[in-house]
Write an enzyme that holds these catalytic residues in place. Structure first.
Site: not given
Ligand code: ADP
Ligand code: F6P
Length: 354
Positions: A14, A75, A106, A129-130, A174
Site C-alpha cells: 500500500g 502487490r 512487512d 500508514i498502518d 489493517r
C-alpha cells in the site's frame, strides 16, 4: 566487501505519503557517494518485468512534497514464488543492480529478506500508514494519515453538532489500531474500537445516552478497520436503535492514504533513506530502518518480522529458535511496551471524553 556501483529503489504494498521523500533521499544519498540509482517501477512487479529506469538528481526534484509514489506500487503475488524470485534475480543481473532499498510494509520486507538470502542485499524502509511494524515507533506515512483523519473527523463533528447526531467513522490500519486510537484522542472521540482491546458496546451506548441527557449534541466513535468488515455499520445501527441518537456511518478508506506528506513524514523518510544507503554501502543488508525514541537505527529484518509475529500473537513453531534468551527477552519487552502504549492511549481517549 561488495562494492556498490548501482543500487535499485522500489516502493511496494500500500502506498503511503512520504514514500516519494524516501525515494528522493535514497537517490540523492547514493549519487552523492558515487553510486548509481535505478528506479524500479511497480514494486516487485517491475523487478520481475524489468520496468526499471535510471534516476538522476533531477528525476527526484519536486517530489518531496507529493503523496503517492512516483515509482508506483503493486502487490505482486508472483514474487512470492521461487520462479518469480528467480526472474527478479535475473533482472538484477541484467541491470547490474548490486543492492536494493525496498520501501513498504512487512510483506515487502519478507520479499526483501528472500532476495537477500539469494544474493541481492536489501534494506527495507517502513512505508505504510498502518504503523504496524513493531520494531519502529513510527512508519513513513502514519503521521500524515492521522492528520488527514483528524481533518475529516473535524468536518464530521461540525455537521454532527448542527444536527445533533453521532458519526461512526471507520479508519484504515489493517489489523492495527494505531491510527484509530491516536486519532480518537485528537478528535475528542466518545470512544474508539480497536482490535487490540475488547470492545464494550454497552459502555459506549451508556456514555452516549448520558451525554445526550446532559445536553451533548455531537458524538464521534472511531473504529479501526481491523474490527471486521461490517462492524462499523452494525455499531452505527446499534447506537441509533439503543440511544435514539441519529447515527451516520463513514468509511474514510483510501482517502487517508493520499495527500501531501507532512513535515514529520518528510523528515523521517529523508533520514531513513539516507541512513539505508549508508548501511548498504558499508556492506550491511537484511535490515529494516527504524525510528526508536527519535533515533534512526537499523534492525535485522528477520528479528523485526518475528517481533511482529510475537506482537500479533502469530508466532510459528521454531520462529524463536535462532534467537538467544536475551534477544527473546528483548522481543517480549518490546511487545509489552507497545501493548502498554496502546492500552494507555485507549484509556486516555475514554477518560477524556464526556
Ligand atoms: P506491505 O508491504 O505493505 O505489507 P503486502 O503484504 O501486499 O504489502 O506485500 C507487498 C509485496 O511484497 C507483495 O505483493 C509481494 O510481492 C511481496 N511479498 C509479500 N509477502 C511475501 C513473502 N512471504 N515472500 C516474498 N514476497 C512477499
Ligand atoms: O497497508 C495499508 C492499507 O491501506 C491498509 O490500511 C488497508 O487495510 C490496505 O492497505 C488496503 O489495501 P488496498 O489498497 O489493496 O485496498
Amino acid at each position: 566487501m561488495k562494492t556498490f556501483r548501482r543500487i535499485g529503489v522500489l516502493t511496494s504494498g500500500g502506498d503511503a505519503p512520504g514514500m516519494n521523500a524516501a525515494v528522493r533521499a535514497v537517490t540523492r544519498a547514493a549519487l552523492a557517494k558515487g553510486v548509481e540509482v535505478m528506479g524500479i517501477y511497480r514494486g516487485y512487479s517491475g523487478l520481475i518485468d524489468g520496468d526499471i529506469k535510471p534516476l538522476g538528481l533531477r528525476d527526484v526534484s519536486n517530489i518531496i512534497n507529493h503523496g503517492g509514489t512516483f515509482l508506483y506500487s503493486d502487490r505482486c503475488p508472483e514474487f512470492k514464488t521461487e520462479e518469480g524470485m528467480q526472474k527478479a534475480i535475473a533482472t538484477c543481473a541484467e541491470f547490474q543492480i548490486d543492492g536494493i532499498v525496498a520501501i513498504g510494509g512487512d510483506g515487502t520486507f519478507r520479499g526483501a529478506t528472500d532476495l537477500t538470502a539469494r544474493g541481492i542485499p536489501c534494506i527495507g524502509l517502513p512505508g505504510t500508514i498502518d504503523n504496524d511494524i513493531t520494531s519502529t515507533d513510527a512508519t513513513i506515512g502514519f503521521d500524515t494519515a492521522m492528520n488527514t483523519v483528524i481533518e475529516m473527523v473535524d468536518r464530521l463533528r461540525d455537521t454532527c453538532e448542527s444536527h445533533a447526531r453521532c458519526n461512526v467513522v471507520e479508519v484504515m490500519g489493517r489489523g492495527a489500531g494505531d491510527i484509530a486510537v491516536r486519532t480518537g484522542i485528537a478528535a475528542g472521540a466518545t470512544s474508539v474500537a480497536i482490535p487490540e482491546i475488547p470492545f464494550d458496546a454497552n459502555a459506549v451506548i451508556e456514555k452516549i445516552k448520558h451525554g445526550r441527557a446532559v445536553g451533548k449534541r455531537n458524538f464521534i466513535v472511531i473504529v479501526s478497520e481491523g474490527m471486521g468488515a461490517d462492524f462499523s455499520q452494525n455499531l452505527a445501527e446499534q447506537i441509533e436503535a439503543q440511544t435514539g441518537v441519529e447515527t451516520k456511518f463513514a468509511r474514510l478508506a483510501h482517502v487517508v492514504r493520499g495527500g501531501n506528506p507532512n513535515l514529520r513524514d518528510r523528515v523521517m523518510a529523508s533520514r531513513m533513506g539516507e541512513f539505508a544507503v549508508d548501511r548498504l554501502i558499508e556492506g550491511k543488508s537484511n535490515l529494516v530502518i527504524c525510528e526508536n525514541g527519535g533515533e534512526i537505527v537499523a534492525t535485522d529484518i528477520n528479528f523485526a518480522l518475528i517481533l511482529d509475529r510475537m506482537y500479533k500473537g502469530k508466532l510459528k513453531d521454531g520462529d524463536l529458535a535462532p534467537y538467544t534468551p536475551a534477544q527473546i527477552e528483548e522481543m517480549k519487552l518490546r511487545c509489552e511496551k507497545k501493548r502498554a502504549l496502546i492500552a494507555s492511549l485507549y484509556e486516555t481517549c475514554n477518560r477524556l471524553s464526556l
